[in-house]
Design a protein around this motif. Structure first.
Motif, short mmCIF file in Angstrom:
data_model
loop_
_atom_site.label_atom_id
_atom_site.label_comp_id
_atom_site.label_asym_id
_atom_site.label_seq_id
_atom_site.Cartn_x
_atom_site.Cartn_y
_atom_site.Cartn_z
N MET A 25 0.58 -1.14 -0.08
CA MET A 25 -0.27 0.02 -0.06
C MET A 25 0.54 1.05 -0.01
N ASP A 26 0.42 2.04 -1.24
CA ASP A 26 1.04 2.96 -0.95
C ASP A 26 0.18 4.31 -0.59
N ALA A 27 0.91 4.90 0.98
CA ALA A 27 -0.13 5.64 1.52
C ALA A 27 -0.39 7.68 1.02
N ARG A 28 1.27 7.59 -0.08
CA ARG A 28 1.21 8.82 -0.12
C ARG A 28 0.42 8.78 -1.09
N ARG A 29 0.71 8.46 -1.82
CA ARG A 29 -0.42 7.75 -3.26
C ARG A 29 -1.75 7.78 -2.78
N MET A 30 -1.98 7.40 -1.69
CA MET A 30 -3.60 6.88 -1.66
C MET A 30 -4.68 8.26 -0.84
N VAL A 31 -3.73 8.80 -0.36
CA VAL A 31 -3.95 10.76 0.42
C VAL A 31 -3.89 10.99 -0.90
N GLU A 32 -2.97 11.72 -1.75
CA GLU A 32 -3.09 12.28 -2.84
C GLU A 32 -4.40 11.98 -3.38
N ARG A 33 -4.73 10.46 -3.55
CA ARG A 33 -6.12 10.22 -4.22
C ARG A 33 -7.41 10.82 -3.75
N LEU A 34 -7.76 10.46 -2.52
CA LEU A 34 -8.41 11.25 -1.13
C LEU A 34 -8.71 12.42 -1.48
N ARG A 35 -7.10 13.22 -2.01
CA ARG A 35 -7.74 14.59 -1.29
C ARG A 35 -8.43 15.56 -2.58
N ALA A 36 -7.35 14.11 -3.98
CA ALA A 36 -8.26 14.75 -5.17
C ALA A 36 -9.83 14.85 -5.73
N GLY A 37 -10.53 13.77 -4.67
CA GLY A 37 -11.74 13.58 -4.81
C GLY A 37 -11.87 12.19 -5.26
N ASP A 38 -10.80 11.60 -5.09
CA ASP A 38 -11.31 9.93 -5.31
C ASP A 38 -12.69 9.54 -4.58
N ALA A 39 -13.60 9.21 -4.81
CA ALA A 39 -14.59 8.41 -4.11
C ALA A 39 -14.53 7.11 -2.75
N ARG A 40 -13.94 6.30 -4.23
CA ARG A 40 -13.08 4.82 -4.10
C ARG A 40 -11.59 5.15 -3.44
N ALA B 117 -8.91 14.84 6.70
CA ALA B 117 -7.78 15.08 4.84
C ALA B 117 -8.31 14.86 3.51
N SER B 118 -9.62 14.30 3.72
CA SER B 118 -9.77 14.58 1.89
C SER B 118 -11.08 16.03 1.72
N GLY B 119 -10.30 16.94 2.53
CA GLY B 119 -10.53 17.96 2.05
C GLY B 119 -12.82 18.73 2.98
N ARG B 120 -13.20 17.21 4.09
CA ARG B 120 -14.30 17.70 4.54
C ARG B 120 -14.23 18.84 5.84
N GLU B 121 -14.97 19.71 5.92
CA GLU B 121 -14.98 20.56 6.07
C GLU B 121 -15.14 20.58 7.81
N ILE B 122 -16.36 19.69 8.05
CA ILE B 122 -16.87 19.60 9.62
C ILE B 122 -17.70 17.43 8.79
N VAL B 123 -17.51 17.41 10.28
CA VAL B 123 -17.27 15.67 10.78
C VAL B 123 -18.46 16.00 11.55
N LEU B 124 -19.17 14.66 10.67
CA LEU B 124 -20.40 14.77 12.69
C LEU B 124 -20.12 13.23 12.54
N ILE B 125 -20.80 13.09 14.04
CA ILE B 125 -20.01 11.48 14.41
C ILE B 125 -21.37 11.69 15.60
N LEU C 81 -10.71 7.17 -1.13
CA LEU C 81 -11.21 7.78 0.58
C LEU C 81 -12.52 6.40 1.09
N ALA C 82 -13.07 6.21 0.58
CA ALA C 82 -13.19 4.52 1.65
C ALA C 82 -12.58 3.44 1.46
N ARG C 83 -11.45 3.27 0.38
CA ARG C 83 -10.82 2.30 0.78
C ARG C 83 -9.83 2.76 2.23
N ALA C 84 -8.93 2.95 2.39
CA ALA C 84 -8.61 3.99 3.02
C ALA C 84 -9.31 4.21 4.50
#
Length: 418
Positions: free
Chosen positions: A1-16, A136-144, A18-21
Motif C-alpha cells: 500500500m502506497d500511503a502517500r499515493r492513496m492520500v493524494e487520490r482521496l484529496r483529489a476527490g477520489d471517492a473509492r 484529510a479528504s477536505g471535509r470541513e465538518i465531520v458529524l459523529i 477515500l472509502a478504501r482508506a
C-alpha cells in the motif's frame, strides 16, 4: 500500500480511495499507521461535532438535517455513524446510509457507518482515525453519531470539538441528563421532537441543573429545541454549534498561552535574577536558587485545605501576618511548599486580588542564599521591585517582591533565610 499515493487520490476527490482508506484504518491492517500519519498532515481545522443521546431520540434524523443545513452553506461534510454490531456479520446492525438517502448522491457528503464492535462509550475504537481520514479528504465538518447506549456515552466528548446531547420528552431522558458524566460532556442540549408535550419540562430541568456542570471554559451549555422530521430549529442549532466552537477555540488558545507563560516562568525568573550556569553580573548562581513555594489566593483556608489534604499534603505552619492583612497556611509539597493566602480584610492585597481575579495562583517564591545582597543587586540593575526594603513575613522568613513587569508577567517573591 502506497500511503502517500492513496492520500493524494482521496484529496483529489477520489471517492473509492477515500472509502478504501477508511476501511483500512477501521480494520487496523498493516500500514494503517503510516496512512494515518499521512492523513494527519492535511486534517487542518476540520470541526468535529459529536451527536449523542438515547436510542429513539431522533439522532440520525437530526444528523441528516444538520448535514443538509451545512451543504446549503456550501460546506463539505463527513458523517460517521456508529451502530450496534451485528451478532451474525460483525458489521453495523443498522446502516445509516439507508437512513440518509437524500444525501447519497451528493459527492461533497461522505457517510460511513461503523460497527461499535463491543466498544463502550458509544464509539468504535477506530472512530478517531476514521475522522482524520475524512477530514484529510477536505471535509470541513465531520458529524459523529454515537450508538445511543445512555449515560456511558462520554468518549465522544474527548473526540469531538462540540458535543450535542439529544433528549426527547416522555422517555425519561430528563433523568438521564442528570446522571454522572452526561451533564459534563454536553456542550449543547437539544430537546428534539419538541412539538410533543413535555418539551418545556425537559428544558426547565436541564436549565435548573446547569450549575452542576463544571467547565474549564466560559461556555454555558444552552438548550435548543428542534423537530428533526421537519427541520424546525436546525438553523438555530447549527449557529449555536458554530458559536460554541469559536468560544472553545478561544478558550483553548488562552490555555495554550497560559501554558507558554508557565513554561517561560523560570526563564523569566532566571533573566530577572541573572541566574546562569556560571557566575553572572548579578552574582547569583543556579545552585543558590530554588523554588521555595507557590502562593495561592483563597477565600477560605479551611475550605481549600481539605482538597490538598486529600492528596496527602499536610499543613506544617499557619499564622496571621498582620501587616499584610493575610492569614497563611503552609503545606509541604516535596522539597517546596504550597502557601494558601486568605485575606483578613477585603481591602488587603489578597482581598483586592480575589475581588478582581478570583481564587488562583498569586505568586511564586524563589529562595536565595543572601536575600539582602540579592535585593541590592536587582535594585542596582534597574529591576522593578514592589517593596522598598526587605520585609519579615510568615515563619520569620525575610522577603521582597519583584514586579511582574520585570519577570514576564509573574509576581515573584524572593525569599531568604529567617
Amino acid at each position: 500500500m502506497d500511503a502517500r499515493r492513496m492520500v493524494e487520490r482521496l484529496r483529489a476527490g477520489d471517492a473509492r480511495a477515500l472509502a478504501r482508506a477508511v476501511s483500512l484504518v477501521e480494520d487496523g491492517v498493516e500500514g494503517a499507521g503510516e496512512l494515518l500519519a499521512e492523513c494527519r498532515k492535511f486534517t487542518g481545522n476540520a470541526l468535529r461535532v459529536g451527536v449523542t443521546g438515547s436510542p429513539g431520540a431522533g439522532k440520525s434524523t437530526l444528523v441528516d438535517q444538520m448535514a443538509r443545513w451545512l451543504r446549503d452553506q456550501g460546506k463539505r461534510v463527513g458523517v460517521v455513524a456508529v451502530d450496534p454490531t451485528s451478532p451474525y456479520t460483525g458489521g453495523a446492525l443498522l446502516g445509516d446510509r439507508i437512513r440518509m438517502q437524500s444525501l447519497a448522491t451528493d459527492e461533497d457528503v461522505y457517510v460511513r457507518s461503523m460497527a461499535s464492535r463491543g466498544a463502550m462509550g458509544g464509539l468504535a475504537h477506530a472512530v478517531g482515525g476514521v475522522c482524520d481520514v475524512i477530514a484529510a479528504s477536505g471535509r470541513e465538518i465531520v458529524l459523529i453519531e454515537t450508538v445511543g447506549v445512555g449515560q456511558d456515552e462520554v468518549e465522544v466528548a474527548q473526540l469531538a470539538n462540540v458535543t450535542v446531547l439529544v433528549l426527547v420528552p416522555g422517555m425519561g431522558d430528563e433523568v438521564q441528563a442528570l446522571k454522572a458524566g452526561v451533564m459534563e460532556v454536553a456542550d449543547i442540549f437539544v430537546v428534539n421532537k419538541s412539538d410533543c408535550g413535555g418539551a418545556e419540562q425537559v428544558e426547565a430541568e436541564i436549565v435548573a441543573m446547569q450549575g452542576l456542570a463544571e467547565r474549564q471554559d466560559s461556555w454555558v451549555a444552552p438548550v435548543v429545541r428542534t423537530v428533526a422530521t421537519t427541520g424546525e430549529g436546525i438553523a438555530g442549532l447549527m449557529e449555536t454549534v458554530q458559536r460554541c466552537a469559536e468560544v472553545k477555540r478561544a478558550s483553548a488558545a488562552d490555555r495554550r498561552s497560559l501554558r507558554q507563560a508557565q513554561d517561560r516562568l523560570f526563564d523569566s525568573a532566571s533573566a530577572a535574577l541573572g541566574v546562569a550556569q556560571d557566575e553572572t553580573s548579578f552574582g547569583i548562581t543556579g545552585a543558590q536558587l530554588r523554588l521555595d513555594h507557590l502562593g495561592v489566593a483563597v477565600k477560605s483556608i479551611a475550605g481549600a485545605r481539605d482538597f490538598y489534604e486529600m492528596l496527602g499534603m499536610k499543613v506544617s505552619h499557619e499564622e496571621t501576618v498582620k501587616h499584610e492583612q493575610v492569614r497563611v497556611a503552609m503545606l509541604a509539597m516535596g522539597e517546596s511548599r504550597l502557601e494558601l493566602l486568605e485575606p483578613t480584610h477585603g481591602d488587603s492585597v489578597i482581598g483586592r486580588f480575589l475581588a478582581k481575579r478570583g481564587e488562583g495562583l498569586h505568586h511564586i517564591a524563589l529562595k536565595v542564599e543572601d536575600v539582602d545582597a540579592t535585593f541590592a543587586r536587582l535594585k542596582e540593575n534597574g529591576v522593578r521591585l514592589v517593596n522598598d526594603e526587605v520585609r519579615v513575613g510568615a515563619g520569620g522568613h525575610r522577603y521582597f517582591f519583584v514586579h511582574p513587569a520585570s519577570t514576564g508577567g509573574v509576581l515573584m517573591e524572593i525569599v531568604g533565610k529567617g
